[in-house]
Design a protein around this motif. Structure first.
Motif, PDB file in Angstrom:
ATOM      1  N   GLN A 172       0.843  -1.189   0.000  1.00  0.00           N
ATOM      2  CA  GLN A 172       0.000   0.000   0.000  1.00  0.00           C
ATOM      3  C   GLN A 172       0.882   1.245   0.000  1.00  0.00           C
ATOM      4  OE1 GLN A 172      -3.461  -0.126   0.114  1.00  0.00           O
ATOM      5  NE2 GLN A 172      -3.452  -2.370   0.106  1.00  0.00           N
ATOM      6  N   VAL A 173       0.490   2.224  -0.790  1.00  0.00           N
ATOM      7  CA  VAL A 173       1.263   3.463  -0.902  1.00  0.00           C
ATOM      8  C   VAL A 173       0.367   4.650  -0.571  1.00  0.00           C
ATOM      9  CG1 VAL A 173       2.701   4.886  -2.407  1.00  0.00           C
ATOM     10  CG2 VAL A 173       2.644   2.394  -2.735  1.00  0.00           C
ATOM     11  N   SER A 174       0.885   5.582   0.208  1.00  0.00           N
ATOM     12  CA  SER A 174       0.170   6.832   0.468  1.00  0.00           C
ATOM     13  C   SER A 174       1.152   7.983   0.370  1.00  0.00           C
ATOM     14  CB  SER A 174      -0.510   6.810   1.843  1.00  0.00           C
ATOM     15  OG  SER A 174       0.446   6.657   2.878  1.00  0.00           O
ATOM     16  N   LEU A 175       0.634   9.163   0.072  1.00  0.00           N
ATOM     17  CA  LEU A 175       1.440  10.380  -0.011  1.00  0.00           C
ATOM     18  C   LEU A 175       0.861  11.383   0.975  1.00  0.00           C
ATOM     19  CD1 LEU A 175       1.660  10.812  -3.907  1.00  0.00           C
ATOM     20  CD2 LEU A 175       3.260   9.603  -2.411  1.00  0.00           C
ATOM     21  N   LYS A 176       1.648  11.778   1.945  1.00  0.00           N
ATOM     22  CA  LYS A 176       1.159  12.757   2.907  1.00  0.00           C
ATOM     23  C   LYS A 176       2.326  13.380   3.659  1.00  0.00           C
ATOM     24  CE  LYS A 176       0.121   9.206   6.397  1.00  0.00           C
ATOM     25  NZ  LYS A 176      -0.945   8.618   7.243  1.00  0.00           N
TER      26      LYS A 176
ATOM     27  N   GLN B 298      16.242  -2.649   1.325  1.00  0.00           N
ATOM     28  CA  GLN B 298      16.118  -3.779   2.245  1.00  0.00           C
ATOM     29  C   GLN B 298      14.661  -4.066   2.558  1.00  0.00           C
ATOM     30  OE1 GLN B 298      18.994  -5.574   3.356  1.00  0.00           O
ATOM     31  NE2 GLN B 298      17.281  -7.017   3.654  1.00  0.00           N
ATOM     32  N   TRP B 299      13.855  -3.022   2.708  1.00  0.00           N
ATOM     33  CA  TRP B 299      12.421  -3.186   3.004  1.00  0.00           C
ATOM     34  C   TRP B 299      11.744  -3.982   1.891  1.00  0.00           C
ATOM     35  CZ3 TRP B 299       7.523  -2.170   1.249  1.00  0.00           C
ATOM     36  CH2 TRP B 299       6.500  -2.079   2.197  1.00  0.00           C
ATOM     37  N   LEU B 300      11.983  -3.583   0.649  1.00  0.00           N
ATOM     38  CA  LEU B 300      11.383  -4.290  -0.491  1.00  0.00           C
ATOM     39  C   LEU B 300      11.923  -5.713  -0.600  1.00  0.00           C
ATOM     40  CD1 LEU B 300      11.474  -1.402  -3.091  1.00  0.00           C
ATOM     41  CD2 LEU B 300       9.403  -2.555  -2.290  1.00  0.00           C
ATOM     42  N   SER B 301      13.225  -5.871  -0.419  1.00  0.00           N
ATOM     43  CA  SER B 301      13.827  -7.201  -0.528  1.00  0.00           C
ATOM     44  C   SER B 301      13.274  -8.151   0.525  1.00  0.00           C
ATOM     45  CB  SER B 301      15.351  -7.093  -0.388  1.00  0.00           C
ATOM     46  OG  SER B 301      15.897  -6.261  -1.395  1.00  0.00           O
ATOM     47  N   ASP B 302      13.087  -7.641   1.747  1.00  0.00           N
ATOM     48  CA  ASP B 302      12.548  -8.482   2.815  1.00  0.00           C
ATOM     49  C   ASP B 302      11.115  -8.904   2.513  1.00  0.00           C
ATOM     50  OD1 ASP B 302      14.918  -8.252   4.194  1.00  0.00           O
ATOM     51  OD2 ASP B 302      14.194  -6.758   5.625  1.00  0.00           O
ATOM     52  N   PHE B 303      10.298  -7.983   2.049  1.00  0.00           N
ATOM     53  CA  PHE B 303       8.891  -8.313   1.831  1.00  0.00           C
ATOM     54  C   PHE B 303       8.694  -9.194   0.600  1.00  0.00           C
ATOM     55  CE2 PHE B 303       4.606  -7.359   0.121  1.00  0.00           C
ATOM     56  CZ  PHE B 303       3.872  -7.945   1.151  1.00  0.00           C
ATOM     57  N   LEU B 304       9.427  -8.922  -0.450  1.00  0.00           N
ATOM     58  CA  LEU B 304       9.207  -9.645  -1.707  1.00  0.00           C
ATOM     59  C   LEU B 304      10.130 -10.854  -1.867  1.00  0.00           C
ATOM     60  CD1 LEU B 304       8.584  -6.594  -4.047  1.00  0.00           C
ATOM     61  CD2 LEU B 304       6.886  -8.157  -3.065  1.00  0.00           C
ATOM     62  N   GLY B 305      11.074 -11.026  -0.936  1.00  0.00           N
ATOM     63  CA  GLY B 305      11.845 -12.256  -0.895  1.00  0.00           C
ATOM     64  C   GLY B 305      12.911 -12.407  -1.952  1.00  0.00           C
ATOM     65  N   ARG B 306      13.447 -11.289  -2.437  1.00  0.00           N
ATOM     66  CA  ARG B 306      14.525 -11.331  -3.419  1.00  0.00           C
ATOM     67  C   ARG B 306      15.240  -9.987  -3.383  1.00  0.00           C
ATOM     68  NH1 ARG B 306      11.414 -10.520  -9.203  1.00  0.00           N
ATOM     69  NH2 ARG B 306      13.566 -10.252  -9.915  1.00  0.00           N
TER      70      ARG B 306
ATOM     71  N   GLY C 189       2.882  -7.453   7.812  1.00  0.00           N
ATOM     72  CA  GLY C 189       4.025  -7.924   8.573  1.00  0.00           C
ATOM     73  C   GLY C 189       5.237  -7.018   8.561  1.00  0.00           C
ATOM     74  N   MET C 190       5.104  -5.822   7.942  1.00  0.00           N
ATOM     75  CA  MET C 190       6.233  -4.905   7.826  1.00  0.00           C
ATOM     76  C   MET C 190       5.930  -3.596   8.544  1.00  0.00           C
ATOM     77  SD  MET C 190       8.365  -6.596   5.816  1.00  0.00           S
ATOM     78  CE  MET C 190       9.499  -5.334   5.211  1.00  0.00           C
ATOM     79  N   LEU C 191       6.954  -3.000   9.137  1.00  0.00           N
ATOM     80  CA  LEU C 191       6.817  -1.639   9.625  1.00  0.00           C
ATOM     81  C   LEU C 191       6.707  -0.695   8.439  1.00  0.00           C
ATOM     82  CD1 LEU C 191       9.522  -1.613  12.462  1.00  0.00           C
ATOM     83  CD2 LEU C 191       7.038  -1.785  12.740  1.00  0.00           C
ATOM     84  N   ALA C 192       6.020   0.423   8.619  1.00  0.00           N
ATOM     85  CA  ALA C 192       5.855   1.375   7.528  1.00  0.00           C
ATOM     86  C   ALA C 192       7.207   1.957   7.119  1.00  0.00           C
ATOM     87  CB  ALA C 192       4.907   2.487   7.946  1.00  0.00           C
ATOM     88  N   LEU C 193       7.364   2.144   5.814  1.00  0.00           N
ATOM     89  CA  LEU C 193       8.569   2.759   5.262  1.00  0.00           C
ATOM     90  C   LEU C 193       8.229   4.187   4.860  1.00  0.00           C
ATOM     91  CD1 LEU C 193      11.496   2.536   4.117  1.00  0.00           C
ATOM     92  CD2 LEU C 193      10.444   1.787   1.961  1.00  0.00           C
TER      93      LEU C 193
ATOM     94  N   GLY D  73      17.956   4.539  -1.594  1.00  0.00           N
ATOM     95  CA  GLY D  73      18.760   4.209  -0.429  1.00  0.00           C
ATOM     96  C   GLY D  73      18.615   2.787   0.072  1.00  0.00           C
ATOM     97  N   ARG D  74      19.522   2.396   0.949  1.00  0.00           N
ATOM     98  CA  ARG D  74      19.608   1.014   1.414  1.00  0.00           C
ATOM     99  C   ARG D  74      18.401   0.600   2.251  1.00  0.00           C
ATOM    100  NH1 ARG D  74      25.978   0.264   3.252  1.00  0.00           N
ATOM    101  NH2 ARG D  74      26.900   0.615   1.171  1.00  0.00           N
TER     102      ARG D  74
END
Length: 290
Positions: free
Chosen positions: A69-73, A118-126, A83-87, A113-114
């Motif tokens: 989910q993406v939001s702009l604010k 890392q957030w995307l890699s952890d959630f999507l598994g690659r 299962g992830m903290l917000a980025l 940035g790293r």
């Protein structure tokens, strides 16, 4: 294709909904109004997920992206996933340059940035990276379809704006019901501009959409039917992929203009109206392509 027959030179219509997808292939944001930038609706496809070689990643091969989910604010892009903290990412943040590829276009972008990687890699598994479009870069739609219009894009699949109609979705859902299949929502098709007040698939035959806004006149030209990949077969709520609505669409939406590809919606370019605002409920007209 469709049995719509144009009658006069214009059709009254209204804007039913507006949508942007800030991170390519992640969930969209539904808006009450949207600023028309030179690349489409403001902030649409400004970010893109890429693999270590810089090649874009989408729901085509990674359906789980539908759960991001993406939001702009408050000056930030905020990404959330189960299962992830917000980025939290500043809207205009940019780190080192990164070479990326979206379809046949290779260009320089800005790494986010790293932490984002890392957030995307952890959630999507690659191993993955998040890139932001570099405003100093230029990317344009194919002139084969846009003609005399130089249509700029960010990370879209090739055109600034995707247009669909509520009646077209209603007709598809009627056909799905006849096959004993559940209805689908417009979220499966990821449009930017959804129209009311026209017949099912009438958008196939419209030439231009014209809106008189308080900021000035807006003209969008519908230039190319949108061929459909497996993404509409992914449930946006669960990320599970099935066979519908693709099977049903294949039975009646083969488009001769694209050598028989199955299409739903029309890609549009901006003829006039940059820096104008489009609003839900706004009335307009569509000129017919003969």
């Amino acid at each position: 294709m469709s049995d719509f027959i144009p009658d006069d030179g214009s059709s009254p219509l209204r804007i039913a909904s507006l949508h942007i997808y800030p991170v390519k292939s992640c969930t969209g944001i539904t808006l009450d109004e949207a600023l028309l930038a030179d690349t489409g609706l403001d902030r649409d496809r400004q970010w893109m997920v890429v693999d270590p070689q810089g090649l874009f990643v989408s729901q085509r091969e990674t359906p789980r992206m539908a759960l991001i989910q993406v939001s702009l604010k408050n000056g930030e892009a905020v990404l959330r996933a189960p299962g992830m903290l917000a980025l939290h990412l500043p809207l205009d943040a940019a780190e080192d340059p990164i070479d990326v590829q979206v379809w046949d276009d290779r260009l320089s972008a800005c790494s986010m940035g790293r932490t984002a990687d890392q957030w995307l890699s952890d959630f999507l598994g690659r191993p993955l990276r998040l890139a932001r479009f570099d405003p100093e870069q230029q990317r344009y739609s194919s002139r084969r379809w846009t003609g005399d219009v130089a249509a700029a894009n960010l990370f879209s699949d090739g055109y600034p704006i995707l247009v669909t109609a509520t009646a077209s979705l209603a007709d598809l859902n009627r056909r799905l019901a006849e096959r004993g299949q559940p209805a689908v929502t417009m979220a499966r098709f990821r449009p930017n501009l959804v129209l009311d007040g026209i017949d099912a698939y009438a958008e196939d035959h419209l030439d231009e959409l014209q809106f008189d806004t308080p900021d000035g006149p807006v003209t969008l030209r519908l230039v190319k039917p949108c061929p459909r990949c497996p993404i509409p077969n992914t449930d946006p709520l669960t990320a599970e992929r099935g066979d519908e609505p693709g099977l049903t669409l294949a039975g009646y939406r083969a488009d001769a203009r694209l050598d028989g590809a199955v299409t739903f919606g029309m890609n549009a370019v901006i003829v006039a109206g940059i820096d104008c605002r489009l609003k839900v409920g706004q009335k307009g007209r569509g000129t017919v392509r003969y």
